[in-house]
Design a protein around this motif. Structure first.
Motif, PDB file in Angstrom:
ATOM      1  N   ASP A   1      53.044  59.581  68.812  1.00 40.07           N
ATOM      2  CA  ASP A   1      54.685  59.931  69.350  1.00 40.07           C
ATOM      3  C   ASP A   1      54.821  60.590  70.350  1.00 40.07           C
ATOM      4  OD1 ASP A   1      55.379  57.835  67.604  1.00 40.07           O
ATOM      5  OD2 ASP A   1      55.922  59.173  65.926  1.00 40.07           O
TER       6      ASP A   1
ATOM      7  N   GLY B   1      58.451  69.526  64.851  1.00 39.49           N
ATOM      8  CA  GLY B   1      59.240  67.998  64.453  1.00 39.49           C
ATOM      9  C   GLY B   1      59.751  67.483  65.516  1.00 39.49           C
TER      10      GLY B   1
ATOM     11  N   VAL C   1      54.391  68.364  67.246  1.00 32.28           N
ATOM     12  CA  VAL C   1      54.254  67.791  65.687  1.00 32.28           C
ATOM     13  C   VAL C   1      54.801  68.868  64.809  1.00 32.28           C
ATOM     14  CG1 VAL C   1      52.937  66.642  63.928  1.00 32.28           C
ATOM     15  CG2 VAL C   1      52.446  65.917  66.258  1.00 32.28           C
ATOM     16  N   GLU C   2      54.209  69.935  64.851  1.00 31.02           N
ATOM     17  CA  GLU C   2      54.519  70.986  63.967  1.00 31.02           C
ATOM     18  C   GLU C   2      56.128  71.570  64.224  1.00 31.02           C
ATOM     19  OE1 GLU C   2      53.870  75.942  64.225  1.00 31.02           O
ATOM     20  OE2 GLU C   2      52.222  74.605  64.545  1.00 31.02           O
TER      21      GLU C   2
ATOM     22  N   ALA D   1      57.910  65.706  67.223  1.00 30.44           N
ATOM     23  CA  ALA D   1      57.257  64.110  67.354  1.00 30.44           C
ATOM     24  C   ALA D   1      56.785  64.014  65.813  1.00 30.44           C
ATOM     25  CB  ALA D   1      56.346  63.896  68.034  1.00 30.44           C
ATOM     26  N   LYS D   2      56.737  62.995  65.278  1.00 32.76           N
ATOM     27  CA  LYS D   2      56.135  62.675  63.920  1.00 32.76           C
ATOM     28  C   LYS D   2      54.800  62.676  64.160  1.00 32.76           C
ATOM     29  CE  LYS D   2      59.924  59.924  62.457  1.00 32.76           C
ATOM     30  NZ  LYS D   2      60.422  58.290  61.832  1.00 32.76           N
ATOM     31  N   SER D   3      54.184  62.314  65.411  1.00 35.32           N
ATOM     32  CA  SER D   3      52.651  62.235  65.197  1.00 35.32           C
ATOM     33  C   SER D   3      52.193  62.571  66.756  1.00 35.32           C
ATOM     34  CB  SER D   3      52.139  60.847  65.027  1.00 35.32           C
ATOM     35  OG  SER D   3      52.268  59.791  65.919  1.00 35.32           O
ATOM     36  N   LYS D   4      51.011  62.978  67.080  1.00 38.63           N
ATOM     37  CA  LYS D   4      50.382  62.846  68.205  1.00 38.63           C
ATOM     38  C   LYS D   4      50.696  61.893  69.112  1.00 38.63           C
ATOM     39  CE  LYS D   4      47.091  66.358  66.860  1.00 38.63           C
ATOM     40  NZ  LYS D   4      45.687  66.740  66.698  1.00 38.63           N
TER      41      LYS D   4
END
Length: 66
Positions: free
Chosen positions: A29, A22, A19-20, A24-27
């Motif tokens: 994802d 970029g 996520v950090e 994935a948008k979220s965990k």
């Protein structure tokens, strides 16, 4: 399907980093991406579209029997 999962340690670190950075948008994802990577590596579902149609037809048949 809805499922609640808790990760600690290395797994949590990897999800946070995805996520950090970029990737994935979220965990959630990031987990989805992992599932697709698992399928790509091991060919668990060879014809996804066919499998989805078969699953839907089975569900409809079961509902009609009720």
């Amino acid at each position: 399907m809805r499922t609640t999962v808790a990760f600690k340690g290395v797994t949590e670190l990897i999800l946070d980093k995805a996520v950090e950075l970029g990737l994935a948008k979220s965990k959630t994802d990031a987990l989805r991406m992992g599932v697709f990577a698992l399928n790509k590596e091991y060919k668990l579902v060879k014809n996804i579209e066919l499998e989805l149609v078969a699953r839907k037809l089975k569900k409809e048949e079961e509902e009609m029997k009720k």
